[in-house]
Write a protein that holds these residues in place. Sequence first.
Motif, PDB file in Angstrom:
ATOM      1  N   ALA A  58       0.809  -1.220   0.000  1.00 37.62           N
ATOM      2  CA  ALA A  58       0.000   0.000   0.000  1.00 37.62           C
ATOM      3  C   ALA A  58       0.843   1.272   0.000  1.00 37.62           C
ATOM      4  CB  ALA A  58      -0.934   0.004   1.205  1.00 37.62           C
ATOM      5  N   THR A  59       2.033   1.232   0.567  1.00 36.97           N
ATOM      6  CA  THR A  59       2.869   2.435   0.648  1.00 36.97           C
ATOM      7  C   THR A  59       3.713   2.681  -0.598  1.00 36.97           C
ATOM      8  OG1 THR A  59       4.655   1.201   1.726  1.00 36.97           O
ATOM      9  CG2 THR A  59       3.020   2.248   3.164  1.00 36.97           C
ATOM     10  N   ARG A  60       3.764   1.709  -1.495  1.00 39.83           N
ATOM     11  CA  ARG A  60       4.672   1.858  -2.634  1.00 39.83           C
ATOM     12  C   ARG A  60       4.054   1.430  -3.965  1.00 39.83           C
ATOM     13  NH1 ARG A  60       8.519  -3.009  -0.337  1.00 39.83           N
ATOM     14  NH2 ARG A  60       7.179  -4.768  -0.906  1.00 39.83           N
ATOM     15  N   SER A  61       2.784   1.130  -3.961  1.00 37.62           N
ATOM     16  CA  SER A  61       2.163   0.606  -5.174  1.00 37.62           C
ATOM     17  C   SER A  61       0.728   1.108  -5.303  1.00 37.62           C
ATOM     18  CB  SER A  61       2.173  -0.930  -5.130  1.00 37.62           C
ATOM     19  OG  SER A  61       1.360  -1.487  -6.139  1.00 37.62           O
ATOM     20  N   LYS A  62       0.184   0.957  -6.500  1.00 38.64           N
ATOM     21  CA  LYS A  62      -1.231   1.259  -6.715  1.00 38.64           C
ATOM     22  C   LYS A  62      -2.109   0.336  -5.881  1.00 38.64           C
ATOM     23  CE  LYS A  62      -2.439   1.117 -10.944  1.00 38.64           C
ATOM     24  NZ  LYS A  62      -2.539   0.801 -12.388  1.00 38.64           N
ATOM     25  N   TYR A  63      -1.646  -0.890  -5.701  1.00 38.35           N
ATOM     26  CA  TYR A  63      -2.459  -1.907  -5.026  1.00 38.35           C
ATOM     27  C   TYR A  63      -1.948  -2.175  -3.614  1.00 38.35           C
ATOM     28  CZ  TYR A  63      -3.435  -2.642  -9.969  1.00 38.35           C
ATOM     29  OH  TYR A  63      -3.750  -2.444 -11.292  1.00 38.35           O
ATOM     30  N   ALA A  64      -2.882  -2.369  -2.691  1.00 39.58           N
ATOM     31  CA  ALA A  64      -2.483  -2.728  -1.331  1.00 39.58           C
ATOM     32  C   ALA A  64      -2.054  -4.187  -1.289  1.00 39.58           C
ATOM     33  CB  ALA A  64      -3.636  -2.492  -0.357  1.00 39.58           C
ATOM     34  N   GLY A  65      -2.646  -5.009  -2.133  1.00 41.29           N
ATOM     35  CA  GLY A  65      -2.276  -6.416  -2.212  1.00 41.29           C
ATOM     36  C   GLY A  65      -2.815  -7.242  -1.057  1.00 41.29           C
ATOM     37  N   VAL A  66      -2.730  -8.550  -1.201  1.00 46.03           N
ATOM     38  CA  VAL A  66      -3.093  -9.485  -0.139  1.00 46.03           C
ATOM     39  C   VAL A  66      -1.857 -10.312   0.191  1.00 46.03           C
ATOM     40  CG1 VAL A  66      -5.535  -9.618  -0.730  1.00 46.03           C
ATOM     41  CG2 VAL A  66      -3.935 -11.163  -1.836  1.00 46.03           C
ATOM     42  N   PRO A  67      -1.728 -10.740   1.429  1.00 44.51           N
ATOM     43  CA  PRO A  67      -0.510 -11.454   1.821  1.00 44.51           C
ATOM     44  C   PRO A  67      -0.416 -12.825   1.164  1.00 44.51           C
ATOM     45  CG  PRO A  67      -2.123 -11.517   3.582  1.00 44.51           C
ATOM     46  CD  PRO A  67      -2.660 -10.579   2.560  1.00 44.51           C
ATOM     47  N   PRO A  68       0.780 -13.238   0.768  1.00 41.47           N
ATOM     48  CA  PRO A  68       0.959 -14.597   0.246  1.00 41.47           C
ATOM     49  C   PRO A  68       0.832 -15.601   1.396  1.00 41.47           C
ATOM     50  CG  PRO A  68       3.079 -13.528   0.499  1.00 41.47           C
ATOM     51  CD  PRO A  68       2.049 -12.487   0.787  1.00 41.47           C
ATOM     52  N   THR A  69       0.629 -16.840   1.057  1.00 42.34           N
ATOM     53  CA  THR A  69       0.484 -17.883   2.074  1.00 42.34           C
ATOM     54  C   THR A  69       1.717 -17.976   2.958  1.00 42.34           C
ATOM     55  OG1 THR A  69      -0.918 -19.118   0.542  1.00 42.34           O
ATOM     56  CG2 THR A  69      -0.037 -20.323   2.423  1.00 42.34           C
ATOM     57  N   SER A  70       2.875 -17.706   2.398  1.00 44.51           N
ATOM     58  CA  SER A  70       4.105 -17.766   3.193  1.00 44.51           C
ATOM     59  C   SER A  70       4.060 -16.803   4.372  1.00 44.51           C
ATOM     60  CB  SER A  70       5.316 -17.456   2.309  1.00 44.51           C
ATOM     61  OG  SER A  70       5.194 -16.165   1.716  1.00 44.51           O
ATOM     62  N   MET A  71       3.385 -15.673   4.194  1.00 45.74           N
ATOM     63  CA  MET A  71       3.281 -14.721   5.293  1.00 45.74           C
ATOM     64  C   MET A  71       2.365 -15.261   6.391  1.00 45.74           C
ATOM     65  SD  MET A  71       2.412 -10.672   5.118  1.00 45.74           S
ATOM     66  CE  MET A  71       3.979 -10.405   4.288  1.00 45.74           C
ATOM     67  N   CYS A  72       1.299 -15.911   5.990  1.00 45.24           N
ATOM     68  CA  CYS A  72       0.412 -16.534   6.982  1.00 45.24           C
ATOM     69  C   CYS A  72       1.176 -17.598   7.769  1.00 45.24           C
ATOM     70  CB  CYS A  72      -0.789 -17.177   6.307  1.00 45.24           C
ATOM     71  SG  CYS A  72      -1.789 -16.070   5.295  1.00 45.24           S
ATOM     72  N   MET A  73       2.024 -18.340   7.067  1.00 43.76           N
ATOM     73  CA  MET A  73       2.747 -19.436   7.709  1.00 43.76           C
ATOM     74  C   MET A  73       3.880 -18.951   8.607  1.00 43.76           C
ATOM     75  SD  MET A  73       1.168 -22.174   6.940  1.00 43.76           S
ATOM     76  CE  MET A  73       2.337 -23.486   7.355  1.00 43.76           C
ATOM     77  N   ASN A  74       4.243 -17.671   8.503  1.00 44.88           N
ATOM     78  CA  ASN A  74       5.221 -17.135   9.438  1.00 44.88           C
ATOM     79  C   ASN A  74       4.777 -17.378  10.878  1.00 44.88           C
ATOM     80  OD1 ASN A  74       6.952 -16.191   7.469  1.00 44.88           O
ATOM     81  ND2 ASN A  74       6.173 -14.092   7.513  1.00 44.88           N
ATOM     82  N   CYS A  75       3.477 -17.224  11.093  1.00 46.89           N
ATOM     83  CA  CYS A  75       2.929 -17.453  12.434  1.00 46.89           C
ATOM     84  C   CYS A  75       2.337 -18.851  12.563  1.00 46.89           C
ATOM     85  CB  CYS A  75       1.848 -16.423  12.753  1.00 46.89           C
ATOM     86  SG  CYS A  75       2.452 -14.731  12.908  1.00 46.89           S
ATOM     87  N   HIS A  76       1.606 -19.269  11.557  1.00 46.42           N
ATOM     88  CA  HIS A  76       0.812 -20.488  11.704  1.00 46.42           C
ATOM     89  C   HIS A  76       1.601 -21.781  11.458  1.00 46.42           C
ATOM     90  CE1 HIS A  76      -2.865 -18.540  12.752  1.00 46.42           C
ATOM     91  NE2 HIS A  76      -2.779 -17.730  11.707  1.00 46.42           N
ATOM     92  N   SER A  77       2.879 -21.648  11.209  1.00 46.25           N
ATOM     93  CA  SER A  77       3.724 -22.841  11.273  1.00 46.25           C
ATOM     94  C   SER A  77       4.086 -23.141  12.726  1.00 46.25           C
ATOM     95  CB  SER A  77       5.000 -22.637  10.454  1.00 46.25           C
ATOM     96  OG  SER A  77       5.757 -21.546  10.970  1.00 46.25           O
ATOM     97  N   GLN A  78       3.807 -22.144  13.607  1.00 49.27           N
ATOM     98  CA  GLN A  78       4.123 -22.282  15.024  1.00 49.27           C
ATOM     99  C   GLN A  78       2.862 -22.430  15.886  1.00 49.27           C
ATOM    100  OE1 GLN A  78       7.398 -22.403  15.841  1.00 49.27           O
ATOM    101  NE2 GLN A  78       7.903 -22.053  13.675  1.00 49.27           N
ATOM    102  N   ILE A  79       1.784 -21.799  15.486  1.00 50.16           N
ATOM    103  CA  ILE A  79       0.559 -21.835  16.283  1.00 50.16           C
ATOM    104  C   ILE A  79      -0.608 -22.308  15.422  1.00 50.16           C
ATOM    105  CG2 ILE A  79       1.320 -20.040  17.877  1.00 50.16           C
ATOM    106  CD1 ILE A  79      -0.330 -18.036  16.301  1.00 50.16           C
ATOM    107  N   TRP A  80      -1.525 -23.003  16.064  1.00 50.78           N
ATOM    108  CA  TRP A  80      -2.726 -23.533  15.406  1.00 50.78           C
ATOM    109  C   TRP A  80      -2.366 -24.413  14.206  1.00 50.78           C
ATOM    110  CZ3 TRP A  80      -7.629 -20.027  15.148  1.00 50.78           C
ATOM    111  CH2 TRP A  80      -7.947 -19.580  16.434  1.00 50.78           C
ATOM    112  N   GLN A  81      -1.289 -25.186  14.349  1.00 48.74           N
ATOM    113  CA  GLN A  81      -0.834 -26.017  13.223  1.00 48.74           C
ATOM    114  C   GLN A  81      -1.849 -27.079  12.823  1.00 48.74           C
ATOM    115  OE1 GLN A  81       0.793 -25.605  16.160  1.00 48.74           O
ATOM    116  NE2 GLN A  81       3.027 -25.728  15.911  1.00 48.74           N
ATOM    117  N   GLU A  82      -2.703 -27.490  13.759  1.00 44.16           N
ATOM    118  CA  GLU A  82      -3.650 -28.558  13.475  1.00 44.16           C
ATOM    119  C   GLU A  82      -5.083 -28.059  13.321  1.00 44.16           C
ATOM    120  OE1 GLU A  82      -2.497 -31.495  12.923  1.00 44.16           O
ATOM    121  OE2 GLU A  82      -0.455 -30.921  13.480  1.00 44.16           O
ATOM    122  N   SER A  83      -5.277 -26.762  13.337  1.00 47.72           N
ATOM    123  CA  SER A  83      -6.630 -26.211  13.278  1.00 47.72           C
ATOM    124  C   SER A  83      -7.301 -26.541  11.946  1.00 47.72           C
ATOM    125  CB  SER A  83      -6.585 -24.693  13.456  1.00 47.72           C
ATOM    126  OG  SER A  83      -7.848 -24.119  13.203  1.00 47.72           O
ATOM    127  N   ALA A  84      -8.543 -27.025  12.038  1.00 52.06           N
ATOM    128  CA  ALA A  84      -9.300 -27.343  10.817  1.00 52.06           C
ATOM    129  C   ALA A  84      -9.584 -26.080  10.009  1.00 52.06           C
ATOM    130  CB  ALA A  84     -10.598 -28.040  11.194  1.00 52.06           C
TER     131      ALA A  84
END
Length: 216
Positions: free
Chosen positions: A73-99
């Motif tokens: 959002a600070t450097r582009s026309k588009y704010a964009g959505v996070p890639p899955t790798s960004m989600c996994m930064n946290c969720h590889s450590q927490i809620w690993q088994e959550s449905a």
Amino acid sequence: MRPLFPPSSDSVFRLCLVLSAVGVLSIPASMILWVRTPYVTQQYDPVDQPVAFDHRHHVRDDGIDCLYCHYEATRSKYAGVPPTSMCMNCHSQIWQESARLAPVRASWFEDRPLHWRRVTRLPEYVYFDHSAHVSRGVGCAECHGRVDLMAQVYAVMPLTMHWCLDCHRDPDARLRPPSEITNMEWTPTRPRREVGTQIHSQLGIDPPVSCTGCHR
């Protein structure tokens, strides 16, 4: 000799002309109003996503800043959505088994992106640059509302041309310090317009109001 038409026919003819003129004018006017209704703009309608992402939890409980996920959002026309790798930064450590996070894990291990659905949508003929607004004191909440209070995100503002031009013609009431862009709970210590006027002057803000400003 008896007249071909009764005397009242003139009045009926005039009435038909008036009704025809009203009909011709009302049809385009109704269409113009119709496309601006929340039913068409989908304003206030929560959008279903491939993953039940609760902004209240991530923003308010975990303190995640808007720009952590929407870093473009600070450097582009588009704010964009996070890639899955960004989600996994946290969720590889927490809620690993959550449905609930099964789609995220599948996206990660199968190397395929999640297909997030757009919430805020502009016509293709409208030019909009996130960075031009964010860098000049327009906070996220001005256009997207209090996302930090939404369990399921929905569009808050109508995003009509009239709404955009109102801000471009009088931006002072909507500006905030650039350091507070993502602060959903920011409250000015002085009158809002006074703060905005100062920022307007400091940053040399001159929003376009001509057709070519947004239609290129």
